[in-house]
Motif scaffolding. Structure first.
Motif, PDB file in Angstrom:
ATOM      1  N   GLN A 195      -7.247   8.100  -5.840  1.00  0.00           N
ATOM      2  CA  GLN A 195      -6.938   8.007  -7.255  1.00  0.00           C
ATOM      3  C   GLN A 195      -5.994   6.844  -7.534  1.00  0.00           C
ATOM      4  OE1 GLN A 195      -8.355   9.827  -9.652  1.00  0.00           O
ATOM      5  NE2 GLN A 195      -9.579  10.926  -8.109  1.00  0.00           N
ATOM      6  N   ARG A 196      -4.893   6.807  -6.799  1.00  0.00           N
ATOM      7  CA  ARG A 196      -3.935   5.726  -6.969  1.00  0.00           C
ATOM      8  C   ARG A 196      -3.482   5.271  -5.594  1.00  0.00           C
ATOM      9  NH1 ARG A 196       0.006   7.763 -11.925  1.00  0.00           N
ATOM     10  NH2 ARG A 196      -1.390   7.181 -13.624  1.00  0.00           N
ATOM     11  N   THR A 197      -3.922   4.170  -5.191  1.00  0.00           N
ATOM     12  CA  THR A 197      -3.515   3.620  -3.913  1.00  0.00           C
ATOM     13  C   THR A 197      -2.049   3.241  -3.996  1.00  0.00           C
ATOM     14  OG1 THR A 197      -5.730   2.763  -3.538  1.00  0.00           O
ATOM     15  CG2 THR A 197      -3.948   1.816  -2.220  1.00  0.00           C
ATOM     16  N   PRO A 198      -1.216   3.703  -3.057  1.00  0.00           N
ATOM     17  CA  PRO A 198       0.219   3.401  -3.163  1.00  0.00           C
ATOM     18  C   PRO A 198       0.501   1.935  -2.906  1.00  0.00           C
ATOM     19  CG  PRO A 198      -0.240   4.483  -1.080  1.00  0.00           C
ATOM     20  CD  PRO A 198      -1.530   4.515  -1.868  1.00  0.00           C
ATOM     21  N   ALA A 199       1.514   1.455  -3.587  1.00  0.00           N
ATOM     22  CA  ALA A 199       1.994   0.098  -3.345  1.00  0.00           C
ATOM     23  C   ALA A 199       3.133   0.103  -2.325  1.00  0.00           C
ATOM     24  CB  ALA A 199       2.462  -0.551  -4.650  1.00  0.00           C
ATOM     25  N   ALA A 200       3.976   1.131  -2.375  1.00  0.00           N
ATOM     26  CA  ALA A 200       5.106   1.205  -1.441  1.00  0.00           C
ATOM     27  C   ALA A 200       5.619   2.644  -1.390  1.00  0.00           C
ATOM     28  CB  ALA A 200       6.232   0.255  -1.841  1.00  0.00           C
ATOM     29  N   ILE A 201       6.193   3.005  -0.279  1.00  0.00           N
ATOM     30  CA  ILE A 201       6.865   4.305  -0.106  1.00  0.00           C
ATOM     31  C   ILE A 201       8.269   4.012   0.408  1.00  0.00           C
ATOM     32  CG2 ILE A 201       6.889   6.512   1.098  1.00  0.00           C
ATOM     33  CD1 ILE A 201       3.885   6.383   1.304  1.00  0.00           C
ATOM     34  N   SER A 257      14.450   2.671   4.630  1.00  0.00           N
ATOM     35  CA  SER A 257      13.285   1.913   5.076  1.00  0.00           C
ATOM     36  C   SER A 257      12.206   2.021   4.006  1.00  0.00           C
ATOM     37  CB  SER A 257      12.755   2.432   6.414  1.00  0.00           C
ATOM     38  OG  SER A 257      11.648   1.667   6.856  1.00  0.00           O
ATOM     39  N   THR A 258      11.428   0.955   3.816  1.00  0.00           N
ATOM     40  CA  THR A 258      10.372   0.909   2.795  1.00  0.00           C
ATOM     41  C   THR A 258       9.060   0.525   3.465  1.00  0.00           C
ATOM     42  OG1 THR A 258      11.966   0.299   1.099  1.00  0.00           O
ATOM     43  CG2 THR A 258       9.641  -0.108   0.630  1.00  0.00           C
ATOM     44  N   LEU A 259       8.018   1.329   3.197  1.00  0.00           N
ATOM     45  CA  LEU A 259       6.665   1.032   3.666  1.00  0.00           C
ATOM     46  C   LEU A 259       5.947   0.269   2.548  1.00  0.00           C
ATOM     47  CD1 LEU A 259       7.502   3.316   5.651  1.00  0.00           C
ATOM     48  CD2 LEU A 259       5.094   4.034   5.638  1.00  0.00           C
ATOM     49  N   THR A 260       5.447  -0.917   2.849  1.00  0.00           N
ATOM     50  CA  THR A 260       4.715  -1.742   1.887  1.00  0.00           C
ATOM     51  C   THR A 260       3.258  -1.818   2.334  1.00  0.00           C
ATOM     52  OG1 THR A 260       6.716  -3.043   1.482  1.00  0.00           O
ATOM     53  CG2 THR A 260       4.617  -3.983   0.759  1.00  0.00           C
ATOM     54  N   PHE A 261       2.318  -1.562   1.339  1.00  0.00           N
ATOM     55  CA  PHE A 261       0.881  -1.510   1.655  1.00  0.00           C
ATOM     56  C   PHE A 261       0.210  -2.799   1.184  1.00  0.00           C
ATOM     57  CE2 PHE A 261       2.288   2.818   1.525  1.00  0.00           C
ATOM     58  CZ  PHE A 261       1.609   3.424   2.575  1.00  0.00           C
ATOM     59  N   THR A 262      -0.535  -3.377   2.101  1.00  0.00           N
ATOM     60  CA  THR A 262      -1.379  -4.547   1.801  1.00  0.00           C
ATOM     61  C   THR A 262      -2.776  -4.191   2.235  1.00  0.00           C
ATOM     62  OG1 THR A 262       0.486  -6.026   2.196  1.00  0.00           O
ATOM     63  CG2 THR A 262      -1.720  -7.007   2.145  1.00  0.00           C
ATOM     64  N   GLY A 263      -3.599  -3.816   1.254  1.00  0.00           N
ATOM     65  CA  GLY A 263      -4.914  -3.302   1.611  1.00  0.00           C
ATOM     66  C   GLY A 263      -4.765  -1.968   2.282  1.00  0.00           C
ATOM     67  N   ASP A 264      -5.396  -1.819   3.436  1.00  0.00           N
ATOM     68  CA  ASP A 264      -5.285  -0.564   4.193  1.00  0.00           C
ATOM     69  C   ASP A 264      -4.091  -0.549   5.126  1.00  0.00           C
ATOM     70  OD1 ASP A 264      -7.582   0.535   3.090  1.00  0.00           O
ATOM     71  OD2 ASP A 264      -8.872  -0.478   4.551  1.00  0.00           O
ATOM     72  N   ALA A 265      -3.489  -1.703   5.384  1.00  0.00           N
ATOM     73  CA  ALA A 265      -2.404  -1.791   6.345  1.00  0.00           C
ATOM     74  C   ALA A 265      -1.062  -1.555   5.664  1.00  0.00           C
ATOM     75  CB  ALA A 265      -2.408  -3.151   7.050  1.00  0.00           C
ATOM     76  N   ALA A 266      -0.093  -1.058   6.482  1.00  0.00           N
ATOM     77  CA  ALA A 266       1.264  -0.803   5.991  1.00  0.00           C
ATOM     78  C   ALA A 266       2.257  -1.422   6.957  1.00  0.00           C
ATOM     79  CB  ALA A 266       1.530   0.688   5.858  1.00  0.00           C
ATOM     80  N   THR A 267       3.320  -1.935   6.390  1.00  0.00           N
ATOM     81  CA  THR A 267       4.429  -2.483   7.184  1.00  0.00           C
ATOM     82  C   THR A 267       5.712  -1.834   6.728  1.00  0.00           C
ATOM     83  OG1 THR A 267       4.712  -4.329   5.642  1.00  0.00           O
ATOM     84  CG2 THR A 267       3.276  -4.694   7.573  1.00  0.00           C
ATOM     85  N   ALA A 268       6.704  -1.763   7.640  1.00  0.00           N
ATOM     86  CA  ALA A 268       7.987  -1.116   7.345  1.00  0.00           C
ATOM     87  C   ALA A 268       9.088  -2.147   7.378  1.00  0.00           C
ATOM     88  CB  ALA A 268       8.274   0.002   8.339  1.00  0.00           C
ATOM     89  N   SER A 269      10.017  -2.023   6.412  1.00  0.00           N
ATOM     90  CA  SER A 269      11.175  -2.923   6.404  1.00  0.00           C
ATOM     91  C   SER A 269      12.123  -2.623   7.553  1.00  0.00           C
ATOM     92  CB  SER A 269      11.903  -2.813   5.065  1.00  0.00           C
ATOM     93  OG  SER A 269      12.388  -1.482   4.885  1.00  0.00           O
ATOM     94  N   ALA A 270      12.159  -1.415   8.037  1.00  0.00           N
ATOM     95  CA  ALA A 270      12.979  -1.028   9.182  1.00  0.00           C
ATOM     96  C   ALA A 270      12.167  -0.070  10.027  1.00  0.00           C
ATOM     97  CB  ALA A 270      14.278  -0.363   8.738  1.00  0.00           C
ATOM     98  N   GLY A 271      11.995  -0.400  11.305  1.00  0.00           N
ATOM     99  CA  GLY A 271      11.229   0.445  12.196  1.00  0.00           C
ATOM    100  C   GLY A 271       9.780   0.014  12.249  1.00  0.00           C
ATOM    101  N   THR A 272       8.959   0.868  12.811  1.00  0.00           N
ATOM    102  CA  THR A 272       7.528   0.620  12.967  1.00  0.00           C
ATOM    103  C   THR A 272       6.747   1.753  12.343  1.00  0.00           C
ATOM    104  OG1 THR A 272       7.499   1.713  15.132  1.00  0.00           O
ATOM    105  CG2 THR A 272       7.889  -0.676  15.102  1.00  0.00           C
ATOM    106  N   VAL A 273       5.488   1.425  11.849  1.00  0.00           N
ATOM    107  CA  VAL A 273       4.643   2.424  11.231  1.00  0.00           C
ATOM    108  C   VAL A 273       3.255   2.322  11.845  1.00  0.00           C
ATOM    109  CG1 VAL A 273       4.065   0.854   9.329  1.00  0.00           C
ATOM    110  CG2 VAL A 273       3.754   3.320   9.040  1.00  0.00           C
TER     111      VAL A 273
END
Length: 799
Positions: free
Chosen positions: A131-137, A172-188
């Motif tokens: 429904q709504r693809t997240p941009a960030a968590i 820490s912030t998870l940022t989504f680019t397409g299907d992939a996610a990156t974390a500002s601190a740590g690993t996802v």
């Protein structure tokens, strides 16, 4: 009355010219009204079900922002009559961003050699994807110390970073680019629906409608120096593309998402000081088991739950660390211990615990434990201590450190082997000067330090040396050597060293033999061979006689007159002479009373009485009795008689010992004189006769018939004459020899100008009445004097 059965629906946009018909078209053209559903007959339809409800499905809501619309509604009844149009204004927007879900939360702390431990926070997240693809968590975490296991997290809304001390923060912030996610601190990493790691981003295994991710973030250093646990509380919120407002923080403060990390810091015991040798365990108890005391330090903190004591025997440890090298028991213990230390230090760290077993788990306080050694063991036993914290972390196997070898943490104990000297030989000898010399000798497998000497005159008490009282002396012992070859003397049978001692005893002289016994006292411990000395059995009983150097003692004589006619005599004394037959013979007693000398008789042949209440018949001469012996002396009673009690008589008592040595005491008993009573005087009463004078009554023990006579003196003090004043009136005086005072029957004489006195004989003595011709007296003094009996006086003053 019936309700509406159909309705019409129209709408318009703000700013548009006309309304738009929102009713569906008929097949033949025109708008088709909508029927209104009716409630069930049993009235089970939900409330409001009969109200018109219309959905405008083709109207799109803006992604971000709001929309303004107007709607008009009209209703008709069964007769086709329509109501007027009603307008409704509506302003609405699209639903807000849904928050993510926290599926799992974990906190792990790792010990790195200090109480401040690095931590790792692991969070599993789930979010809606189609429904709504997240941009960030966005995640925020607050770490808080827990003094106890039940300490709750700090209550409140998600705090701003950094949180107040002593809490620690993390973001820490998870940022989504397409299907992939990156974390500002740590690993996802992506997760499958079952929680396992997915092979890649956006793969079918990751799911379609919802997707899960695992975020692993290095946390702050957690200080477990003062607490046993740290907790963490985590919040998360989500942002969607094109929507300015993110979702709310989840979870709510009343239902926090928390995880707890227990302290991984072990409690490491302080290594004990190395002993100079091999300590010995206790002497075996009644079950033949030796006990060892294992101690520790540095484990008294509140976070230490228990202590684990590990034990390994010398043989087992050698089998583990150096197979095929059993201990050489001919070597001293210190050498064997050094070999064990060398093996332990040279072994790899992973192999050192292999020879140890878990011997006991005990509380950390008190800092000691009592453990039993294997019965009959001749090994060196090694003990090591580890600690378990309240969080279940056991301290690592100690490995030395700080320049110290690994065996520093080991405590060693060996079960002692008991060594007892042989029964000693005791050889007493009386020297020419009468002194006693005793020689002691004992063979022993362990050095003998002294001989303890026991002595008693009771043959019954000498049956066991423990009933002979405390040791009379402790004589230092030394090794014996052959006087010719100077070689150490050995027992010809046991081939053990011989130890000797000599003692010149100062036993109290006694006609009874002394019973002597001795025990050999060995060295307490011989650490080099793990031996502990035990006192030897007592020697056989030997006797020795130390005779007194002089005649027996005889106390001074004390005599008194007895009997109603005062002719009997009782003389008391006491002697140290034995009142029984001794090995040398009997002690004798003889009494001389005046010109009569009694026979010489053995002391034990005299009559033994309990007290002085039964005097014997003394018509045939003096009689000697004895009382029970006490404090080493025998009390003697000598009963006798003299014809004339007033004639002095001399008493002599002689006591002789079996060697003929005599002790003698003499007493001259004076003649008996009838005792006179003590002289007394008492003013019984003084009575004033108004207008005439005073009458006084006196009582005295003086006898008017006594020669020389008693003298009575009376002084009556008048006003102003007490104390006497020569200027004022002189006191009235009167003085009489007692026989010159006239006798009378009436208590008061008639009249007179001077003090008058009369006497009479009463049951209590001589009664004297005085007449004092004075209107008033302030004091009365009376005195009776006698040249032999002295003077007595008494006084009276008015109240």
């Amino acid at each position: 009355m019936t309700g509406p059965v159909a309705h019409a629906f129209a709408g318009w946009r703000h700013g548009a010219g006309s309304a738009e018909d929102l009713m569906p078209e008929r097949l033949l053209g025109g708008s088709q009204p909508r029927a209104i559903p009716r409630p069930d007959t049993d009235d089970t339809t939900l409330a409001g079900a009969d109200r018109p409800m219309v959905v405008q499905g083709d109207q799109e809501l803006p992604v971000d922002g709001s929309i303004d619309r107007g709607y008009a509604v009209s209703q008709c009844d069964i007769f086709g009559v329509w109501s007027r149009w009603e307008d409704v204004e509506l302003t609405t927007s699209s639903p807000g961003v849904a928050p993510p879900r926290l599926a799992h939360l974990g906190l792990v702390a790792t010990y790195a050699g200090s109480p401040v431990c690095p931590s790792v926070l692991t969070v599993d997240l789930a979010t809606e994807w189609t429904q709504r693809t997240p941009a960030a968590i966005e995640l925020r975490a607050v770490f808080y110390p827990m003094p106890t296991g039940s300490t709750p997290p700090p209550f409140g809304t998600p705090p701003t970073l950094p949180p107040p001390a002593p809490n620690l923060g993390l973001a820490s912030t998870l940022t989504f680019t397409g299907d992939a996610a990156t974390a500002s601190a740590g690993t996802v990493v992506p997760l499958r629906e079952d929680g396992s790691v997915a092979p890649g981003w956006g793969t079918p295994e990751q799911g379609g409608e919802a997707r899960s991710y695992r975020l692993t973030v290095p946390g702050p250093g957690l200080d477990f120096g003062a607490v046993s646990r740290w907790g963490v509380q985590v919040w998360a919120r989500q942002a969607a593309p094109g929507i300015a407002a993110p979702s709310v923080w989840v979870p709510v403060p009343a239902q926090p998402a928390t995880a707890v990390a227990a302290s991984p810091v072990p409690a490491v015991p302080t290594p004990p000081p190395l002993p100079p040798g091999v300590p010995l365990g206790s002497t075996p108890d009644a079950q033949g088991v030796s006990h060892a005391k294992v101690g520790w330090s540095g484990l008294a903190g509140p976070h230490v739950d228990r202590v684990v004591v590990w034990e390994a025997s010398e043989t087992t440890l050698r089998q583990r660390l150096a197979p095929g090298s059993p201990p050489d028991r001919t070597l001293p213990l210190g050498v064997r211990l050094q070999q064990l230390w060398d093996l332990y230090d040279a072994a790899p760290a992973a192999q050192r615990p292999l020879g140890f077993r878990r011997a006991a788990e005990v509380p950390a306080v008190p800092a000691a434990a009592d453990l039993t050694l294997a019965r009959g063991s001749e090994d060196i036993h090694l003990f090591l201590v580890t600690a378990v914290t309240t969080t279940g972390v056991e301290s690592p196997w100690p490995a030395g450190g700080g320049g110290l070898p690994a065996h520093t943490h080991l405590q060693v104990v060996a079960a002692p082997r008991l060594r007892r000297p042989a029964t000693p030989l005791v050889r007493p000898a009386i020297q020419p000067d009468g002194s006693l010399t005793v020689a002691f000798e004992a063979a022993s497998p362990i050095p003998v330090t002294a001989f303890e000497v026991f002595a008693t005159r009771s043959g019954l008490a000498a049956r066991d040396h423990l009933t002979m009282g405390p040791p009379l002396a402790q004589v230092p012992a030394g090794a014996a050597f052959d006087p010719v070859t100077a070689d150490p003397r050995l027992d010809p049978i046991t081939r053990q060293r011989v130890w000797t001692a000599d003692w010149s005893g100062a036993l109290p002289p006694s006609w009874e033999p002394w019973h002597l016994r001795a025990v050999a006292v060995p060295e307490h411990t011989v650490p080099v061979s793990a031996e502990r000395g035990v006192v030897s059995p007592a020697s056989d009983v030997v006797t020795a006689v130390v005779l007194p150097s002089a005649a027996p003692q005889l106390d001074a004589l004390v005599a008194e007159v007895v009997g109603t006619d005062n002719t009997g005599l009782l003389v008391r004394t006491a002697t140290t002479a034995a009142d029984r037959v001794v090995p040398a013979g009997s002690h004798t007693v003889q009494v001389t009373l005046g010109a009569v000398t009694g026979p010489v008789q053995p002391l034990e042949a005299t009559a033994r009485v309990a007290d002085e209440s039964t005097p014997p018949d003394t018509t045939a001469g003096p009689v000697v009795q004895r009382l029970p012996r006490t404090a080493g002396r025998t009390p003697l009673l000598v009963w006798g008689r003299r014809d004339d009690p007033s004639v002095p008589v001399q008493v002599t008592v002689r006591v002789a010992d079996p060697l003929g040595r005599v002790a003698e005491q003499t007493l001259l008993m004076p003649g008996w004189v009838e005792p006179r009573p003590d002289l007394t005087l008492k003013i019984i009463d003084v009575v004033r006769i108004a207008g005439r004078g005073y009458v006084a009554s006196l009582l005295t023990s003086a006898d008017p018939a006594t020669e020389p006579p008693h003298v009575l003196t009376v002084i009556a003090s008048l006003p102003g004459t007490f104390p006497p004043d020569p200027v004022r009136r002189r006191p009235l005086r009167g003085s009489w020899e007692l026989p010159d005072i006239p006798t009378r029957r009436s208590p008061v004489p008639p009249r007179g100008a001077e003090i008058m006195a009369v006497r009479s004989r009463g049951p209590q003595g001589t009664e004297i009445g005085l007449w004092i011709p004075a209107q008033r007296i302030v004091a009365l003094t009376a005195a009776i004097t006698h040249p032999i009996e002295g003077e007595v006086n008494d006084g009276w003053r008015p109240a």
